[in-house]
Enzyme design. Structure first.
Site, PDB file in Angstrom:
ATOM      1  N   ASP A 147      49.017 -17.594  56.321  1.00  0.00           N
ATOM      2  CA  ASP A 147      48.654 -16.174  56.454  1.00  0.00           C
ATOM      3  C   ASP A 147      47.545 -15.955  57.474  1.00  0.00           C
ATOM      4  O   ASP A 147      47.654 -15.113  58.358  1.00  0.00           O
ATOM      5  CB  ASP A 147      48.187 -15.602  55.105  1.00  0.00           C
ATOM      6  CG  ASP A 147      49.314 -15.513  54.089  1.00  0.00           C
ATOM      7  OD1 ASP A 147      50.483 -15.370  54.502  1.00  0.00           O
ATOM      8  OD2 ASP A 147      49.014 -15.582  52.877  1.00  0.00           O
ATOM      9  N   ARG A 185      35.019 -15.787  46.277  1.00  0.00           N
ATOM     10  CA  ARG A 185      35.232 -14.685  47.231  1.00  0.00           C
ATOM     11  C   ARG A 185      33.955 -13.973  47.652  1.00  0.00           C
ATOM     12  O   ARG A 185      33.753 -13.744  48.840  1.00  0.00           O
ATOM     13  CB  ARG A 185      36.242 -13.676  46.681  1.00  0.00           C
ATOM     14  CG  ARG A 185      37.656 -14.217  46.451  1.00  0.00           C
ATOM     15  CD  ARG A 185      38.134 -15.086  47.559  1.00  0.00           C
ATOM     16  NE  ARG A 185      39.560 -15.409  47.458  1.00  0.00           N
ATOM     17  CZ  ARG A 185      40.145 -16.405  48.099  1.00  0.00           C
ATOM     18  NH1 ARG A 185      39.437 -17.189  48.886  1.00  0.00           N
ATOM     19  NH2 ARG A 185      41.437 -16.624  47.975  1.00  0.00           N
ATOM     20  N   ASP A 206      41.930 -10.622  45.080  1.00  0.00           N
ATOM     21  CA  ASP A 206      41.014 -11.119  46.106  1.00  0.00           C
ATOM     22  C   ASP A 206      40.648 -10.054  47.143  1.00  0.00           C
ATOM     23  O   ASP A 206      39.508  -9.970  47.580  1.00  0.00           O
ATOM     24  CB  ASP A 206      41.621 -12.348  46.792  1.00  0.00           C
ATOM     25  CG  ASP A 206      41.648 -13.556  45.858  1.00  0.00           C
ATOM     26  OD1 ASP A 206      40.733 -13.661  45.018  1.00  0.00           O
ATOM     27  OD2 ASP A 206      42.573 -14.373  45.957  1.00  0.00           O
ATOM     28  N   SER A 264      51.780 -20.884  45.496  1.00  0.00           N
ATOM     29  CA  SER A 264      50.612 -20.398  46.194  1.00  0.00           C
ATOM     30  C   SER A 264      49.393 -20.937  45.452  1.00  0.00           C
ATOM     31  O   SER A 264      49.265 -20.765  44.239  1.00  0.00           O
ATOM     32  CB  SER A 264      50.629 -18.868  46.191  1.00  0.00           C
ATOM     33  OG  SER A 264      49.340 -18.378  46.426  1.00  0.00           O
TER      34      SER A 264
HETATM   35  N1  ARG Z   1      44.323 -15.148  39.596  1.00  0.00           N
HETATM   36  C1  ARG Z   1      43.128 -15.767  40.040  1.00  0.00           C
HETATM   37  C2  ARG Z   1      42.126 -14.723  40.403  1.00  0.00           C
HETATM   38  O1  ARG Z   1      42.451 -13.589  40.522  1.00  0.00           O
HETATM   39  C3  ARG Z   1      43.396 -16.736  41.169  1.00  0.00           C
HETATM   40  C4  ARG Z   1      43.728 -16.121  42.456  1.00  0.00           C
HETATM   41  C5  ARG Z   1      44.036 -17.134  43.485  1.00  0.00           C
HETATM   42  N2  ARG Z   1      44.057 -16.551  44.801  1.00  0.00           N
HETATM   43  C6  ARG Z   1      44.937 -16.876  45.721  1.00  0.00           C
HETATM   44  N3  ARG Z   1      44.853 -16.230  46.842  1.00  0.00           N
HETATM   45  N4  ARG Z   1      45.864 -17.774  45.541  1.00  0.00           N
HETATM   46  O2  ARG Z   1      40.968 -15.007  40.577  1.00  0.00           O
END
Ligand code: ARG
Length: 419
Positions: free
Chosen positions: A19, A98, A127, A178
């Site tokens: 990405d 993040r 995110d 992912s």
């Molecule tokens: N569901 C988790 C969260 O919201 C993990 C997210 C993982 N992010 C990703 N871009 N694969 O914190």
């Protein structure tokens, strides 16, 4: 378009994956000057290769920053002290990473004189919220560009786009899953995991062993805390990074830290996520055990509410908020006497607290014991209970025994014997 930087300079959070690699080129084509920023949160990636890839694709500069210590010290440790676990399952690895990445993007943006930041998050996830809101809180003057929300390409389109523009496609693009990872844990979603009835297949796990393949002997580990923070393993003083790395390895060897969570995303989608977080699981458990023996009962009860609120706040992207400062003031106050040791047993997928002690513990043997040395005044209990039960006794006398009928049916048939 594409003559230099008509739209100004943006600092892109660059992971080196598909990405964000496509994003470098796409942003350039839109008319942005792209500065790539890669932050090491302990993912064991080849950072030099990522930095070079960014330049090759068209970034005008590429930064690599070691974020491991700031991540542990400023994000993970306060959350450990708070006891933060989202929906009783998720220790929040990504959610904690993040805001740190956003903060470093803001800092680099200032150095570079950029007018915005960019990230590779989709419009369906948490995110994006964490990046956008953190940026708004730290630098409201910066704009946020999220190419994946705008470009309308699916995964195959992206791979095709990458081939067309000679962008190296990372090997991970072949996987149906992912994933995201940092020192506090690893997350896996998509592929077969989108069927919430399907058991996670072996191949999704990389940090933890299948309990069937774990050693037949348990491992014991002693975690030492000072004022609520881990400072030693098995009696030897250790740095934060060493503690987390060691527990990820040791826990993983014993299959500890697998989590299968049907999760509520902030934006209203339910999602099935699998996590591996050995160190987080062990440390949260150990920390809780030390609180159990050290915190006064009313403080412990109220702190449970704060823990839940803290987890929600972090999950929902509000790390940089007045709420966190206020909650942390409470959390910090509760950690003053949290010094001591916790002993855990790691065995075939389970981590169990088997011992806890603190020089400031409120557990007092002379009060708890049923054996010798009991100093507890048994006589005092009767008077206390008389007053404690006064309200229900009065209600029963004045308003009647409401459950009388239920009691009869509960008793059922009775056998009575008399001499
Ligand atoms: N569901 C988790 C969260 O919201 C993990 C997210 C993982 N992010 C990703 N871009 N694969 O914190």
């Amino acid at each position: 378009m594409a003559d230099g930087a008509a739209l100004g300079k943006v600092v892109l959070a660059y992971s080196g994956g598909l990405d964000t690699s496509v994003a470098i080129r796409w942003l350039k084509d839109q008319g942005y000057d792209v500065v790539a920023l890669t932050i090491d949160l302990g993912e064991k990636k080849d950072l030099d290769a990522i930095q070079e890839r960014a330049l090759k694709i068209g970034a005008s500069a590429a930064y690599v920053v070691d974020g491991k210590l700031p991540f542990l010290r400023h994000f993970v440790w306060p959350s450990l002290q708070a006891g933060a676990v989202y929906e009783r399952e998720y220790p929040l690895a990504t959610a904690l990473g993040r805001p740190l990445i956003a903060a470093m993007q803001v800092e680099i943006a200032r150095r570079e004189g950029a007018t915005g930041i960019a990230h590779g998050c989709t419009g369906k996830g948490n995110d994006q919220v964490r990046f956008d809101v953190s940026t708004a809180a730290l630098a409201p003057e910066l704009k946020v560009v999220a190419p994946v929300r705008e470009w309308g390409m699916n995964r195959d389109d992206e791979i095709e786009y990458a081939r067309r523009h000679d962008i190296p496609v990372p090997a991970t693009a072949e996987s149906p899953y992912s994933t995201d990872e940092n020192l506090w844990g690893r997350s896996i979603e998509a592929g077969i995991l989108e069927d919430p009835w399907a058991e996670p297949p072996r191949e999704v796990f990389e940090w933890t062993r299948d309990p069937r393949q774990c050693p037949d002997e348990p491992a014991y580990v002693e975690v030492g805390f000072k004022e609520g923070l881990p400072v030693s393993l098995d009696g030897r003083p250790q740095e934060a990074l060493e503690i987390v790395t060691t527990l990820n390895r040791l826990g993983g060897e014993h299959g500890v830290g697998r989590i299968d969570h049907l999760e509520n995303r902030l934006i209203g989608i339910k999602s099935r996520e699998v996590y591996e977080a050995p160190a987080a699981v062990v440390l949260l458990q150990a920390h809780q055990a030390l609180e159990d023996i050290t915190l006064p009962k009313d403080v412990a009860r109220f702190k449970d509410l704060v823990a839940r609120e803290w987890a929600q706040m972090v999950y929902d992207g509000l790390w940089f908020s007045p709420l966190r400062d206020a909650l942390y003031a409470f959390v910090a106050e509760t950690q003053r006497h949290l010094t001591g040791e916790v002993r855990l047993k790691l065995f075939k997928g389970a981590s169990t607290v088997v011992g806890r002690k603190s020089p400031e513990q409120l557990y007092q043997l002379q009060l708890a014991t049923y054996g010798k040395g009991d100093t507890f005044d048994q006589g005092a209990a009767a008077g206390f209970i008389k007053l404690w039960g006064m309200g229900v006794r009065t209600a029963a006398q004045v308003q009647g025994r409401l459950q009388e009928r239920d009691l009869k049916s509960m008793l059922g048939e009775v056998k009575r014997l008399a001499p």
